[in-house]
Design an enzyme around this catalytic site. Structure first.
Site: not given
Length: 382
Positions: A90, A161, A252, A262, A273
């Site tokens: 990513q 991430h 979210e 949060y 998963y």
């Protein structure tokens, strides 16, 4: 320069898109009437972020490490002087933001997966922010006066991430979203910048009015985020809104406020998963609730308020892309409350990585694929 990147074919296409790999007009019904998606250009290598130049051209980052100009359907050559990136998983060249005074300063900001060597470290990668001056020349250009103004403080070897979006506040300071790099516990470490939203000045310094929470790193605005890949600021009050990936479910929409937590991974509406539960449930005192969550996940990426004039009734609503959901989403907002979520072009345009409202009132999308496309969405016939 890119480490472990992809080849980049360049193609020219002035067409309209119906589905993956098809060049036929696609029109759908929506709450605002018929909308049509038109391909502006294709041949982009996993495009990640979109910016608008004052002369009507587009600026696009490609995850594999290129920054390009798109002009009248033509994808230009790579702009020189981009940072070295690690284009693995990513990671790569990620978000793009033009400074409010870009017309005179040429200043832009880029987020990217930085290799350890560039940061003077021995191992790993981390999310960083570069500021530079864009000099336009013909169909390309170069970056000058490059400076890394921010980097996360703990690198690791994960390829997951990174985040990462930039949203420029109404005061000119930068909100930068950071993923927790695949290590969920980092999102609750108040000294580890992974899994948080940071707020920095345009030169990378820390604003004096950042939240002063005992034990927190001073760059933090909020903590407890998993992988926020969309961020935007509401102009009327300067409020920040984000979208972030959950695990299996639990994506979210948040309105991160100064000094708040949060919840990830202590509370979440998603599951691992493997199917196992994560954390302590969905609520806990002192931890914030999302404005909205998705289950099943759509993997939201890209976020913008619609402030155009072409689509009646959508002003003030949020627009988000969906990667695994292959969807554009309108989030009907009433103040800070989500009234309705409307999926658009579901399964028809591919993985939507970025969403931006153009000066012409149309919605512009980037699709995340080897032959990525820049797509314009507007009412039928406009």
């Amino acid at each position: 320069m890119t480490i472990s990147g992809f080849g980049t074919p360049v193609a020219i296409l002035l067409a309209v898109v119906v589905s993956h790999g098809s060049a036929v007009a696609q029109t759908i019904d929506s709450s605002a009437g018929p909308l049509t998606a038109n391909v502006v250009a294709e041949g982009l290598d996993h495009p990640w972020a979109l910016g608008f130049l004052d002369d009507g051209r587009f600026l696009v980052t490609e995850r594999s490490g290129q920054l390009r100009i798109v002009d009248d359907g033509v994808v230009g050559p790579p702009i020189e002087g981009v940072p070295e990136v690690v284009a693995v998983g990513q990671g790569g060249l990620l978000d793009l933001a033009l400074a409010p005074d870009f017309a005179t300063s040429g200043r832009i900001f880029l987020t990217f997966a930085e290799p350890a060597a560039s940061a003077g470290l021995q191992r790993g990668t981390g999310t960083a922010v570069m500021a530079a001056r864009l000099v336009l020349e013909g169909d390309g250009g170069r970056l000058e006066d490059q400076a890394v103004i921010f980097r996360m403080n703990n690198f690791n070897n994960s390829n997951r991430h990174f985040g990462s979006r930039i949203a420029i506040g109404t005061d000119g300071n930068l909100f930068v979203t950071l993923g927790e790099r695949g290590d969920m516990e980092r999102a609750q470490d108040p000294q580890d910048l992974a899994g948080g939203v940071v707020r920095i000045a345009p030169d990378g310094s820390i604003p004096q009015d950042n939240p002063k929470i005992e034990g927190w790193h001073p760059a933090f605005w909020s903590i407890g985020h998993r992988n926020p890949q969309g961020a935007t600021v509401r102009e009327e009050d300067g409020a920040l809104f984000t979208v972030e990936h959950g695990a299996r479910g639990g994506d979210e929409v948040n309105k991160p406020e100064a000094g708040k937590n949060y919840g990830w991974p202590v509370i979440t509406y998603g599951r691992d998963y493997s199917g196992l539960a994560i954390g302590e449930g969905t609520t806990k005192e002192g931890l914030e609730q999302p404005l909205h969550y998705w289950d099943p996940s759509i993997s939201p990426s890209g976020l913008d308020f619609y402030d155009g004039d072409l689509i009646a009734g959508w002003q003030g609503d949020l627009l988000a892309g969906g990667l695994s959901g292959n969807v554009l989403v309108r989030i009907d907002m009433e103040g800070d409350a989500v009234q309705q979520v409307e999926p658009l072009f579901e399964g028809q345009l591919g993985r939507i990585r970025d969403v931006r409202t153009g000066a012409d009132g149309a919605i512009y999308l980037l699709t995340d694929e080897a032959n990525g496309r820049l797509i314009r969405v507007a009412p039928e016939g406009l």
